[in-house]
Design a protein around this motif. Sequence first.
Motif, mmCIF file in Angstrom:
data_model
loop_
_atom_site.group_PDB
_atom_site.id
_atom_site.type_symbol
_atom_site.label_atom_id
_atom_site.label_comp_id
_atom_site.label_asym_id
_atom_site.label_seq_id
_atom_site.Cartn_x
_atom_site.Cartn_y
_atom_site.Cartn_z
ATOM 1 N N ASP A 225 -18.578 -20.774 -10.601
ATOM 2 C CA ASP A 225 -17.053 -20.990 -10.055
ATOM 3 C C ASP A 225 -16.118 -19.778 -10.052
ATOM 4 O O ASP A 225 -15.299 -19.474 -9.475
ATOM 5 N N ARG A 226 -15.950 -19.702 -11.395
ATOM 6 C CA ARG A 226 -15.269 -18.144 -12.171
ATOM 7 C C ARG A 226 -15.813 -17.589 -10.957
ATOM 8 O O ARG A 226 -14.583 -16.638 -9.967
ATOM 9 N N LEU A 227 -17.125 -17.176 -10.779
ATOM 10 C CA LEU A 227 -17.712 -15.911 -10.208
ATOM 11 C C LEU A 227 -17.168 -16.129 -8.491
ATOM 12 O O LEU A 227 -16.461 -15.014 -7.836
ATOM 13 N N ASP A 228 -17.374 -17.452 -8.278
ATOM 14 C CA ASP A 228 -16.954 -17.083 -6.830
ATOM 15 C C ASP A 228 -15.073 -17.091 -6.575
ATOM 16 O O ASP A 228 -14.844 -16.412 -5.820
ATOM 17 N N GLU A 229 -14.126 -17.184 -7.478
ATOM 18 C CA GLU A 229 -12.915 -17.001 -7.009
ATOM 19 C C GLU A 229 -13.148 -15.436 -7.387
ATOM 20 O O GLU A 229 -11.996 -14.989 -6.338
ATOM 21 N N GLU A 230 -13.849 -14.828 -8.096
ATOM 22 C CA GLU A 230 -14.244 -12.917 -8.406
ATOM 23 C C GLU A 230 -13.955 -12.949 -6.997
ATOM 24 O O GLU A 230 -13.286 -12.116 -6.531
ATOM 25 N N ILE A 231 -15.305 -13.212 -6.790
ATOM 26 C CA ILE A 231 -15.981 -13.075 -5.678
ATOM 27 C C ILE A 231 -14.564 -12.952 -4.188
ATOM 28 O O ILE A 231 -14.222 -11.998 -2.916
ATOM 29 N N ARG A 232 -13.564 -14.236 -3.833
ATOM 30 C CA ARG A 232 -12.878 -14.016 -2.869
ATOM 31 C C ARG A 232 -11.752 -13.663 -2.999
ATOM 32 O O ARG A 232 -11.511 -12.961 -2.343
ATOM 33 N N MET A 233 -11.652 -13.113 -4.192
ATOM 34 C CA MET A 233 -10.005 -12.118 -4.273
ATOM 35 C C MET A 233 -10.819 -11.332 -3.942
ATOM 36 O O MET A 233 -9.635 -10.432 -3.549
ATOM 37 N N LEU A 234 -11.955 -10.492 -4.744
ATOM 38 C CA LEU A 234 -12.251 -9.331 -3.817
ATOM 39 C C LEU A 234 -12.833 -9.042 -2.976
ATOM 40 O O LEU A 234 -12.488 -7.850 -1.962
ATOM 41 N N GLU A 235 -12.788 -10.401 -1.988
ATOM 42 C CA GLU A 235 -13.508 -10.215 -0.681
ATOM 43 C C GLU A 235 -12.318 -10.054 0.316
ATOM 44 O O GLU A 235 -11.945 -9.453 1.395
ATOM 45 N N GLN A 236 -10.780 -10.534 -0.100
ATOM 46 C CA GLN A 236 -9.867 -10.820 0.538
ATOM 47 C C GLN A 236 -8.684 -9.200 0.571
ATOM 48 O O GLN A 236 -8.474 -8.742 1.126
ATOM 49 N N GLU A 237 -9.345 -8.726 -0.818
ATOM 50 C CA GLU A 237 -8.453 -7.227 -1.285
ATOM 51 C C GLU A 237 -9.544 -6.661 0.030
ATOM 52 O O GLU A 237 -8.703 -5.475 0.871
ATOM 53 N N LYS A 238 -10.790 -6.534 0.488
ATOM 54 C CA LYS A 238 -11.620 -5.717 1.242
ATOM 55 C C LYS A 238 -11.017 -5.337 2.781
ATOM 56 O O LYS A 238 -11.072 -4.838 2.988
ATOM 57 N N SER A 239 -11.320 -7.388 2.678
ATOM 58 C CA SER A 239 -10.597 -7.532 4.138
ATOM 59 C C SER A 239 -8.831 -6.804 4.168
ATOM 60 O O SER A 239 -9.046 -5.896 5.575
ATOM 61 N N LYS A 240 -8.057 -6.731 3.395
ATOM 62 C CA LYS A 240 -7.066 -6.429 3.409
ATOM 63 C C LYS A 240 -7.059 -5.418 3.859
ATOM 64 O O LYS A 240 -6.259 -4.225 4.662
#
Length: 340
Positions: A225-240
């Motif tokens: 779950d922690r890894l999923d949260e980190e991946i989600r935040m990084l994916e958002q930054e990459k998308s931005k």
Amino acid sequence: MQSLRNFFWFCSGAYAPLLKRCPSESQKYIGIGGTVFFTGLMAAISSGYALYTVFDYYFQAVFFGLLWGLMIFNLDRFIVSSMRKKNQAWKEWKLAFPRLVFAGILAVVISKPIELRIFEKEINRKLDDERTIMLQTSKKSLEAVFGEVSALGNQKDLLRSEIQDAVIFRDKLQSEYDFERFGTRTDGTSGIIGLGMNARKKEEQLDAAQIALDKLREGHQSRIDRLDEEIRMLEQEKSKALTKLEPNIEAYDGLAARLDALSVLTTDSPAIKMAGIFIVLLFVAVETAPIFVKLISPRGSYDELLDLTEHKVVVYAKEETTKQDSKSIWRLSKFRQALD
């Protein structure tokens, strides 16, 4: 009709009062004036299109296009009007050479935006390909910058693999326990029906494996779950970051980009290259036509009257200069007599 004739006379740089006295020269200067006018008009259209690709606004493109067209018109009119027929062919060609070179340069400048407009569809396809390549390159660059996403994904897969291994081990013990209870003989079972000693040992092993699986699953799931949260935040930054890059990629449609695309197209396609050369030659012919008309046409009555008029001006200026000099000498002599 007379007003149109007078306008073309004006475009040719001819002096209308003298030209009216030479009917045989009228058509020649109408043709020269028409060529000068339409060259300026084509210059306005081509520069307007070129400037529209820069400013992306009609008002600025029309205004500066008309300004450029008027400047080219004035230059062409000056070039044509400054040439005189003197019945000295070599001297005339020598004086006309710089004008021809300048007219050729103007023709190339005028023809290039027209060439961009003619091959607009091919250029748009080339720009679409370039934008696609740029977008793919940007995505690869972002993948390299956000490489941590891949590493976190590998960690998550490893944790899930460990859970899956534990589930497989628990299922194996469950099968052995069931075989032992129901008397199914295998390499790991006794084949005796009922809950005997072997069955109880299998049950204890199964319970221990289930407890270990539950603990492992609980611990690994929190980490997943922690890894999923980190991946989600990084994916958002990459998308931005990609969202910020996309407008710049979509805006890759300026004059320099189109010229570069046309250069690539002319290199790849001999037909487009040949067509571009013919377009440039056409404008060179149109731009230099008034000069060649002046050079190859014989000296006419208008040239004679123009020389006569200018000669009268020169003679009159000399006479007035002589009169003024004589008056000055007479006044000085009177002044000296008065002093004596």
